[in-house]
Design a protein around this motif. Structure first.
Motif, PDB file in Angstrom:
ATOM      1  N   TRP A 419      12.319  55.002  45.233  1.00  0.00           N
ATOM      2  CA  TRP A 419      13.040  56.248  45.492  1.00  0.00           C
ATOM      3  C   TRP A 419      12.845  56.726  46.923  1.00  0.00           C
ATOM      4  N   PHE A 420      11.752  56.340  47.542  1.00  0.00           N
ATOM      5  CA  PHE A 420      11.504  56.674  48.946  1.00  0.00           C
ATOM      6  C   PHE A 420      10.691  55.545  49.569  1.00  0.00           C
ATOM      7  N   ASN A 421      10.525  55.605  50.882  1.00  0.00           N
ATOM      8  CA  ASN A 421       9.788  54.571  51.601  1.00  0.00           C
ATOM      9  C   ASN A 421       8.318  54.635  51.195  1.00  0.00           C
ATOM     10  N   THR A 422       7.805  53.537  50.654  1.00  0.00           N
ATOM     11  CA  THR A 422       6.427  53.506  50.141  1.00  0.00           C
ATOM     12  C   THR A 422       5.486  52.720  51.049  1.00  0.00           C
ATOM     13  N   CYS A 423       5.916  52.386  52.237  1.00  0.00           N
ATOM     14  CA  CYS A 423       5.088  51.582  53.131  1.00  0.00           C
ATOM     15  C   CYS A 423       3.820  52.359  53.503  1.00  0.00           C
ATOM     16  N   THR A 424       2.664  51.845  53.088  1.00  0.00           N
ATOM     17  CA  THR A 424       1.389  52.553  53.224  1.00  0.00           C
ATOM     18  C   THR A 424       0.361  51.686  53.921  1.00  0.00           C
ATOM     19  N   GLN A 425      -0.326  52.261  54.894  1.00  0.00           N
ATOM     20  CA  GLN A 425      -1.410  51.556  55.569  1.00  0.00           C
ATOM     21  C   GLN A 425      -2.728  51.872  54.869  1.00  0.00           C
ATOM     22  N   LEU A 426      -3.441  50.821  54.466  1.00  0.00           N
ATOM     23  CA  LEU A 426      -4.705  50.988  53.765  1.00  0.00           C
ATOM     24  C   LEU A 426      -5.839  51.205  54.751  1.00  0.00           C
ATOM     25  N   ALA A 427      -7.009  51.546  54.220  1.00  0.00           N
ATOM     26  CA  ALA A 427      -8.155  51.874  55.078  1.00  0.00           C
ATOM     27  C   ALA A 427      -8.554  50.706  55.970  1.00  0.00           C
ATOM     28  N   GLY A 428      -8.417  49.476  55.480  1.00  0.00           N
ATOM     29  CA  GLY A 428      -8.815  48.309  56.266  1.00  0.00           C
ATOM     30  C   GLY A 428      -7.789  47.856  57.274  1.00  0.00           C
ATOM     31  N   GLY A 429      -6.616  48.508  57.320  1.00  0.00           N
ATOM     32  CA  GLY A 429      -5.580  48.134  58.269  1.00  0.00           C
ATOM     33  C   GLY A 429      -4.430  47.393  57.644  1.00  0.00           C
ATOM     34  N   ILE A 444      -3.783  56.126  53.525  1.00  0.00           N
ATOM     35  CA  ILE A 444      -4.585  56.608  52.404  1.00  0.00           C
ATOM     36  C   ILE A 444      -5.487  57.749  52.875  1.00  0.00           C
ATOM     37  N   ARG A 445      -5.471  58.831  52.134  1.00  0.00           N
ATOM     38  CA  ARG A 445      -6.271  60.000  52.503  1.00  0.00           C
ATOM     39  C   ARG A 445      -7.738  59.759  52.170  1.00  0.00           C
ATOM     40  N   GLN A 446      -8.587  60.071  53.110  1.00  0.00           N
ATOM     41  CA  GLN A 446     -10.022  59.932  52.929  1.00  0.00           C
ATOM     42  C   GLN A 446     -10.638  61.280  52.535  1.00  0.00           C
ATOM     43  N   ALA A 447     -11.866  61.234  52.080  1.00  0.00           N
ATOM     44  CA  ALA A 447     -12.556  62.469  51.677  1.00  0.00           C
ATOM     45  C   ALA A 447     -12.797  63.369  52.885  1.00  0.00           C
ATOM     46  N   PHE A 448     -12.832  64.651  52.642  1.00  0.00           N
ATOM     47  CA  PHE A 448     -13.125  65.671  53.651  1.00  0.00           C
ATOM     48  C   PHE A 448     -12.138  65.629  54.817  1.00  0.00           C
ATOM     49  N   VAL A 449     -10.852  65.545  54.460  1.00  0.00           N
ATOM     50  CA  VAL A 449      -9.779  65.626  55.450  1.00  0.00           C
ATOM     51  C   VAL A 449      -8.940  66.854  55.119  1.00  0.00           C
TER      52      VAL A 449
END
Length: 536
Positions: A419-429, A444-449
């Motif tokens: 339904w929308f662009n799902t291209c996501t960069q993971l923590a490792g690149g 990906i959202r990390q803790a304490f952001v």
């Protein structure tokens, strides 16, 4: 089952809860008058006074806000502890959960002016106070659970069903602990300064009668709501502490509350550093409910065309173009300002059509009136009706566990699988959910952001809503006083599936951005209903 028969249950508990006896007083006085100024101008004026008192409980099993300044009865070396719960009806406090508000005066005004024989102007304004019932549930201390101890001691179960609570049943302590209530725990508390929400409603319309039994109305309708409830965390780490980073905030440090709050997670020798940065370190998260800060703004253009019944046909077409903006939540508990967003229920375009048509066949109709009586009975009395709704989708909640990169999430060729662009960069690149040479739209959202982006997407909306319900009706009149009605209703006549909730919005889900196969159909498939009714 075997454990139960042996009397060695895996777990068990007994709850003692207070019986709520809640009451809320409401009073209202209203005066109004219709004033005919001239033959063409009529006014309506009124004034309403409302009083809606706070919720009370016969046994005062309610809290009355959170005290942020008083010294806590808990003493910890090297730390000055403040804050704690206040109870309704205790220590000279009022029995209500919030301060009484006696100033809710709501004026009303309306006007109608006959511009010409076929044209009328109308307008109105009203200040209206909401009717609410804010029951926060039992106050901390007025409910108590006694768990069954089911551990093993010297090779045998410690407690059995023959004596599940050998140490007795723990009793609720009520408000006897005062500011020491719920030490080491998190809880919700209602804002004692809460006021009754209000809304300013106003409209202006032009109504015109047209030839052919048509009536056309064009109107502006709006409202401004204020004072509705908002929830805010009041025991969160400060904004500048986020600069320390997740590792430092999660690091275990010496706990000044060690051995002071038995049975809680704050009783150990160490505690995470973030806990000691809270304003009230002797508690976990505290949510303050019913803060009267929420606002919303609604503006709309509304057009209706109505065809009065003539020649067996009547119908109406209603179109609304609108926008709703709200301030109803905090993006972060550390924020001082509410987040301004497109409202979750915003529907910019809506079209509704409904009508009934009596087929011109049979006795008293243009066609078949002189046919054989059996033929007239067969072809006469038929009606068809329908209700159609077409509306744009509501805004989509911002994906959870995701941070935007700034790229546009919209797709020109979107479908139920994407339904929308799902291209996501993971923590490792690495990337996930990308098609072709797409660049990441999310990380990906990390803790304490801290959140610095809107909590709702205005550019990506849930699926379009389209539905048609239709009916075919056969009237069979006989003996003048009787009518046997046979009716067939087609609900979702076009058998069109709807997906009101929209796609999966969890960036960590394998179905991120997907509707088909991940979300259930929101409406029923085509449903045909037959009915027979005798009128007399």
């Amino acid at each position: 089952l075997a454990s139960f028969l042996l009397g060695t249950a895996q777990s068990g508990f007994l709850d003692l809860n207070s019986w709520p006896a809640r009451q809320q007083r409401a009073l209202g006085v209203y005066v109004q008058d219709d004033i005919r100024v001239t033959a063409k101008l009529k006014l309506n004026v009124g004034l309403r006074w409302d009083y809606q008192g706070p919720v009370t409980d016969r046994y005062n099993a309610l809290t009355r806000g959170f005290d942020r300044t008083s010294t806590s009865p808990l003493r910890a070396p090297g730390v000055e502890l403040k804050g704690g719960l206040l109870y309704a009806g205790a220590g000279g406090l009022d029995r209500g959960i919030f301060v009484k508000d006696w100033n809710n005066f709501g004026p009303r005004f309306g006007a109608a002016y006959q511009l010409t024989d076929r044209t009328v102007l109308r307008g109105g304004y009203g200040l209206i106070y909401a009717q609410t019932f804010d029951d926060p549930g039992n106050a901390p201390g007025y409910s108590q659970r006694t768990p069954m101890v089911t551990s093993i001691r010297t090779g045998l179960p410690q407690n059995t069903l023959t004596n599940p609570f050998p140490d007795g049943i723990q009793q609720p302590v009520g408000n006897t602990q005062g500011l020491a209530t719920f030490l080491g725990q998190g809880f919700n508390v209602s804002d004692v300064g809460r006021v009754v929400p209000w809304t300013h409603q106003f409209s202006f319309e032009i109504q015109r009668e047209l030839p052919g039994q048509f009536l056309v109305t064009a109107a502006y309708v709006g409202n401004r709501a204020s004072g509705f409830s908002v929830t805010k965390g009041i025991n969160e780490i400060p904004r500048d502490a986020f600069a320390l980073g997740a590792t430092e905030l999660s690091r275990n440090v010496t706990n000044p509350l060690a051995n002071l709050i038995p049975g809680t997670s704050l009783n150990g020798a160490t505690v995470q550093r973030q806990q000691l940065l809270r304003p009230f370190i002797q508690f976990l998260g505290i949510n303050q409910l019913n803060q009267s800060e929420g606002q919303s703004k609604y503006d709309s253009f509304q057009l209706m065309v109505y065809k009065r019944l003539s020649r067996g046909l009547n119908f109406s077409v209603a179109y609304t173009n609108s926008k709703t903006i709200e301030k109803a939540s905090y993006a972060n508990a550390q924020d001082s300002q509410l987040e301004k967003l497109i409202a979750a229920w915003d529907v910019p375009q809506s079209l509704q059509i409904n009508g009934v048509y009596e087929l011109p066949l049979g006795q008293g109709k243009p066609f078949g009136a002189n046919a054989h009586p059996a033929v007239r009975r067969l072809i006469g009395g038929w009606e068809v009706s329908g209700i159609m709704r077409l509306q744009g989708g509501m805004p989509l909640a911002f994906p959870t566990n995701a941070v935007p990169t700034g790229a546009d999430p919209r797709l020109s060729d979107r479908n139920l699988d994407r339904w929308f662009n799902t291209c996501t960069q993971l923590a490792g690149g690495a990337t996930r959910g990308c098609v072709g040479g797409e660049q990441p739209v999310w990380t990906i959202r990390q803790a304490f952001v801290l959140q610095t982006w809107p909590s709702r997407l205005a550019s990506v909306r849930r699926p379009f809503v389209g539905n048609l319900d239709a009916s075919v009706i056969k009237n069979n009149k006989f003996a003048e006083r009787f009518n046997l009605i046979f009716r067939t209703d087609f609900l979702n006549a076009t058998n069109t599936p709807q997906f009101y909730p929209g796609p999966i919005t969890d960036a960590n889900s394998g179905n991120f951005g997907r509707i088909s196969g991940a979300m259930d159909q929101s409406n029923l498939p085509r449903f045909i209903q037959l009915s027979l009714k005798l009128q007399f």
